[in-house]
Write an enzyme that holds these catalytic residues in place. Sequence first.
Site, PDB file in Angstrom:
ATOM      1  N   ASP A  30       8.285  -5.980   2.340  1.00  0.00           N
ATOM      2  CA  ASP A  30       8.263  -6.209   0.810  1.00  0.00           C
ATOM      3  C   ASP A  30       6.435  -6.359   0.245  1.00  0.00           C
ATOM      4  O   ASP A  30       5.829  -7.367   0.684  1.00  0.00           O
ATOM      5  CB  ASP A  30       9.021  -7.563   0.381  1.00  0.00           C
ATOM      6  CG  ASP A  30       9.252  -7.487  -1.014  1.00  0.00           C
ATOM      7  OD1 ASP A  30       9.280  -6.362  -1.879  1.00  0.00           O
ATOM      8  OD2 ASP A  30       9.605  -8.457  -1.723  1.00  0.00           O
ATOM      9  N   ASP A 145       8.809  -0.450  -3.616  1.00  0.00           N
ATOM     10  CA  ASP A 145       7.899  -1.634  -3.084  1.00  0.00           C
ATOM     11  C   ASP A 145       8.432  -2.367  -1.894  1.00  0.00           C
ATOM     12  O   ASP A 145       8.059  -3.295  -1.363  1.00  0.00           O
ATOM     13  CB  ASP A 145       7.651  -2.446  -4.087  1.00  0.00           C
ATOM     14  CG  ASP A 145       8.947  -3.315  -4.604  1.00  0.00           C
ATOM     15  OD1 ASP A 145       9.811  -2.914  -4.406  1.00  0.00           O
ATOM     16  OD2 ASP A 145       8.473  -4.552  -5.096  1.00  0.00           O
ATOM     17  N   GLU A 146       9.476  -1.842  -1.279  1.00  0.00           N
ATOM     18  CA  GLU A 146      10.173  -2.268  -0.268  1.00  0.00           C
ATOM     19  C   GLU A 146      10.663  -1.185   0.807  1.00  0.00           C
ATOM     20  O   GLU A 146      11.320  -0.285   0.602  1.00  0.00           O
ATOM     21  CB  GLU A 146      11.047  -3.465  -0.584  1.00  0.00           C
ATOM     22  CG  GLU A 146      12.616  -2.941  -1.321  1.00  0.00           C
ATOM     23  CD  GLU A 146      13.366  -3.999  -1.511  1.00  0.00           C
ATOM     24  OE1 GLU A 146      13.831  -4.569  -0.459  1.00  0.00           O
ATOM     25  OE2 GLU A 146      14.152  -3.942  -2.564  1.00  0.00           O
TER      26      GLU A 146
END
Length: 423
Positions: A30, A145-146
């Site tokens: 993350d 974003d992960e």
Amino acid sequence: MAAPLAARRSTSCPTVRPRPPMPRYIAHLDMDAFYASVELLRYPELRGRPVVIGGGRRHQPVLREDGQRDVAVLRDYAGRGVITTATYEARAYGLHSGMGLMKAAALAPDAVLLPTDFDEYRRYSRLFKAAVAEVAPQIEDRGIDEIYIDLSEVPGIDEPVGHDAMGGVRAVAQAIKNNVQRATGLSCSIGVTPNKLLSKLCSDLDKPDGLTVVTLADLPHRIWPLPAKRINGIGPKASAKLEALGIRSIGDLAAADPQWLVGHFGISYGTWLHHAAHGRDERAVVTYSEPKSLSRETTFERDLHARLDREQLSRIFTRLCEQVADDLVRKGYLGKTIGLKLRYDNFKTVTRDLTLPEYTCDAALIRQAAGQCLKRVPLERRLRLLGVRVGTLCRRDAVPSPRPRRTAAPTEEPPAAYTLPLF
């Protein structure tokens, strides 16, 4: 007298002991305060200050003649925008994503307000994922974003380092973090466990810039003391119900009788709660899946009227169609079903779809079809959100041959209530 050697040999097949299953090492990565961190690369002088991202494009920093920048602060904001993300310094004031900017201004009036730049965030998203793939290519994309990463077959993953049996795991995870830092200048947090459920939880334990490795043997002291709501899949309603039943920690949940959980939550969710509390999750890392649709949408700074704000709405509508067309081209897809999404000032949301005779990624055709959808919705109320979606996707190199065109039946006129000026 001893029996001959041949007589002592068994005539049955020898016992073949099954090989123990290979251990699974699943990571969840993350990015740390991703949007805000990207902005701080652009404005490094804001490091250490509370910064929030959101509120539209009108809060762009202005460069002065002396080389300094004038930036907006929350105390000067007026509107109904919300925080997209916030730096950790801003979070210390209680600011968080989804919070209204006016409420945030009451908590931290001097926090800096920056506009969102999703094109830049998508660019950095591609950079960090490519950096991860250089070390561990088995990646499941979970958003901008992960990601999940299957580390099980990465060379060196099983090799201890000194007295640390998990030293190889830590070394590989650190190599990923270093690669992301070199490629983007950004930090990330990684949790590594035997499965996706635990890794998702653990990537958040030591943020920012965290590296957390947890085995099933670590559950009692690392996982069970945490609140039950920290498990991904236990939402606010389930958390409140568990709290009312006296279940506060993950350890409380693990100690609960499975049948008691089934009685209160049903067989499917109750069974899942029992397994989740004991860290059980057999889901594989899915390295690729075809998207079902691509979409773009925007929430307006103020409610817009179809007639009074027609010119502004038309520009926004056209830009959304161009953006989703660019997404199709960049990702190598064509689509047939064009969708429209509207949200009114009373928060009611409506959608309409139109299926074209042929696949397309042409912005003008998408705009035309979405405009046809617009004729089928009431436009008396003001609008707060507009979105355009393209579905029924097909890869550009796999598009079937077009069928012979048929003469289309005359389009039925929309009802009188829907004939207000369109944009």
